[in-house]
Design a protein around this motif. Sequence first.
Motif, PDB file in Angstrom:
ATOM      1  N   GLU A  81      -1.097  11.000   5.111  1.00  0.00           N
ATOM      2  CA  GLU A  81      -0.387   9.839   4.583  1.00  0.00           C
ATOM      3  C   GLU A  81      -0.353   8.707   5.600  1.00  0.00           C
ATOM      4  O   GLU A  81      -0.554   7.537   5.246  1.00  0.00           O
ATOM      5  N   ALA A  82      -0.107   9.052   6.880  1.00  0.00           N
ATOM      6  CA  ALA A  82      -0.089   8.020   7.920  1.00  0.00           C
ATOM      7  C   ALA A  82      -1.463   7.377   8.047  1.00  0.00           C
ATOM      8  O   ALA A  82      -1.586   6.151   8.181  1.00  0.00           O
ATOM      9  N   ARG A  83      -2.504   8.179   7.987  1.00  0.00           N
ATOM     10  CA  ARG A  83      -3.866   7.657   8.092  1.00  0.00           C
ATOM     11  C   ARG A  83      -4.199   6.752   6.890  1.00  0.00           C
ATOM     12  O   ARG A  83      -4.767   5.673   7.052  1.00  0.00           O
ATOM     13  N   ASP A  84      -3.795   7.208   5.704  1.00  0.00           N
ATOM     14  CA  ASP A  84      -4.072   6.415   4.505  1.00  0.00           C
ATOM     15  C   ASP A  84      -3.332   5.085   4.526  1.00  0.00           C
ATOM     16  O   ASP A  84      -3.871   4.048   4.140  1.00  0.00           O
ATOM     17  N   VAL A  85      -2.073   5.123   4.982  1.00  0.00           N
ATOM     18  CA  VAL A  85      -1.308   3.877   5.088  1.00  0.00           C
ATOM     19  C   VAL A  85      -1.972   2.954   6.098  1.00  0.00           C
ATOM     20  O   VAL A  85      -2.130   1.752   5.877  1.00  0.00           O
ATOM     21  N   GLY A  86      -2.375   3.517   7.240  1.00  0.00           N
ATOM     22  CA  GLY A  86      -3.032   2.714   8.261  1.00  0.00           C
ATOM     23  C   GLY A  86      -4.324   2.102   7.786  1.00  0.00           C
ATOM     24  O   GLY A  86      -4.703   1.004   8.208  1.00  0.00           O
ATOM     25  N   GLU A  87      -5.032   2.791   6.900  1.00  0.00           N
ATOM     26  CA  GLU A  87      -6.305   2.292   6.379  1.00  0.00           C
ATOM     27  C   GLU A  87      -6.124   1.475   5.099  1.00  0.00           C
ATOM     28  O   GLU A  87      -7.103   1.033   4.500  1.00  0.00           O
ATOM     29  N   GLY A  88      -4.870   1.276   4.688  1.00  0.00           N
ATOM     30  CA  GLY A  88      -4.630   0.490   3.478  1.00  0.00           C
ATOM     31  C   GLY A  88      -4.873   1.255   2.200  1.00  0.00           C
ATOM     32  O   GLY A  88      -5.092   0.660   1.150  1.00  0.00           O
ATOM     33  N   ALA A  90      -2.720   3.821   1.060  1.00  0.00           N
ATOM     34  CA  ALA A  90      -1.470   4.346   0.497  1.00  0.00           C
ATOM     35  C   ALA A  90      -0.318   3.475   0.987  1.00  0.00           C
ATOM     36  O   ALA A  90      -0.484   2.618   1.848  1.00  0.00           O
ATOM     37  N   GLY A  91       0.867   3.726   0.440  1.00  0.00           N
ATOM     38  CA  GLY A  91       2.043   2.945   0.803  1.00  0.00           C
ATOM     39  C   GLY A  91       2.480   2.068  -0.353  1.00  0.00           C
ATOM     40  O   GLY A  91       2.208   2.374  -1.516  1.00  0.00           O
ATOM     41  N   GLN A  92       3.167   0.978  -0.037  1.00  0.00           N
ATOM     42  CA  GLN A  92       3.611   0.089  -1.096  1.00  0.00           C
ATOM     43  C   GLN A  92       3.663  -1.350  -0.599  1.00  0.00           C
ATOM     44  O   GLN A  92       3.750  -1.606   0.610  1.00  0.00           O
ATOM     45  N   ALA A 116      -8.687   0.219  -7.972  1.00  0.00           N
ATOM     46  CA  ALA A 116      -9.368   0.421  -6.689  1.00  0.00           C
ATOM     47  C   ALA A 116      -8.502   1.146  -5.669  1.00  0.00           C
ATOM     48  O   ALA A 116      -9.022   1.802  -4.758  1.00  0.00           O
ATOM     49  N   HIS A 117      -7.173   1.054  -5.814  1.00  0.00           N
ATOM     50  CA  HIS A 117      -6.259   1.635  -4.820  1.00  0.00           C
ATOM     51  C   HIS A 117      -5.123   2.382  -5.543  1.00  0.00           C
ATOM     52  O   HIS A 117      -3.969   1.946  -5.519  1.00  0.00           O
ATOM     53  N   PRO A 118      -5.420   3.509  -6.172  1.00  0.00           N
ATOM     54  CA  PRO A 118      -4.416   4.184  -7.001  1.00  0.00           C
ATOM     55  C   PRO A 118      -3.216   4.716  -6.230  1.00  0.00           C
ATOM     56  O   PRO A 118      -2.171   4.960  -6.823  1.00  0.00           O
ATOM     57  N   ARG A 119      -3.340   4.903  -4.909  1.00  0.00           N
ATOM     58  CA  ARG A 119      -2.221   5.452  -4.130  1.00  0.00           C
ATOM     59  C   ARG A 119      -1.345   4.367  -3.518  1.00  0.00           C
ATOM     60  O   ARG A 119      -0.353   4.679  -2.856  1.00  0.00           O
ATOM     61  N   LEU A 120      -1.701   3.122  -3.741  1.00  0.00           N
ATOM     62  CA  LEU A 120      -0.868   2.026  -3.263  1.00  0.00           C
ATOM     63  C   LEU A 120       0.058   1.576  -4.381  1.00  0.00           C
ATOM     64  O   LEU A 120      -0.391   1.240  -5.470  1.00  0.00           O
TER      65      LEU A 120
END
Length: 307
Positions: A81-88, A90-92, A116-120
């Motif tokens: 999750e931290a990696r995904d947030v850092g790479e844009g 995941a998160g909000q 394109a970004h389903p986890r954001l």
Amino acid sequence: MEFRHLRCFTILAEELHFGRAAQRLAMTQPPLSLNIQQLEASVGARLFERNSRGVSLTAAGEAFLPKAVALLEQAAQAAREARDVGEGLAGQLQIGFAGTVLYRGLPQMLRDFAAAHPRLRLVLRELSSAEQLADLVRDRLDLGFVHTTRVPAGFSQILVSSQPFVACLPANHARAKSKTLTLESLRDDPFAIVMRAVSPDYHDRILAACADVGFEPALGYELRHWLSVVSVIAQGLGVGLVPAALQQAGLPGVVFVPLARPLLPYDTHCLWRTERDQSALGAFLATVRGAAKPVHHSALTFKGEKP
């Protein structure tokens, strides 16, 4: 107790053989044995029985195994999750918007971005331009879609769209069937207008346009939303100057007539703090740039915007 201890423990619990476990862990048997001993000392119980027949879990080891596996999975999930947030990925994002943007491309931007970004996750808040500016300055919003040129220092913007003002009249108005009309021809009608506190730029612009042709409009209704302005006019309670995109709202009882002498256009800008460090923000801004009207591409970059 360290995660390397748990990793060694779970692999040995799966293999029940020091040689095979050491091979999977890319180490030799002595450091594996040391890690197990350190873990047992930390836990305060023997986790494995070692004898001539091989290796087996003790009762304490059996009880500890599912907890160790869960801890490793939680750590891996946290890292992902931290990696995904850092790479844009995941998160909000907290996004502000003024209501008319719903008719100027925002829904398509949201659909394209979600695909394109389903986890954001996008958190949308309908606010006036003035409210958005206040929240952007206080970092309560990541970006906003505003209708104002009053941009604070340290912010960048993209011109998303530009549209004309048109006269909005009740369907039974004497000039409702005109192909164009002059602003002077509405001098005797009460005006419905957005409140200055909500949209100071356009409130003042409409009053200035009327003053330029020699009259001060009687403000019958000052409202918080452009749709409210159109709704009041639909009831036959006045006239107004509104952004042309409001024709898409499909409200009955009103007509929209172009002005013979156009006013300055009603512009929509996407606004964000220039130095904001957030990969998700960059990903959304790429979607905004892609959706901006091609006719305005030459004017998309403003002072302070990063390429």
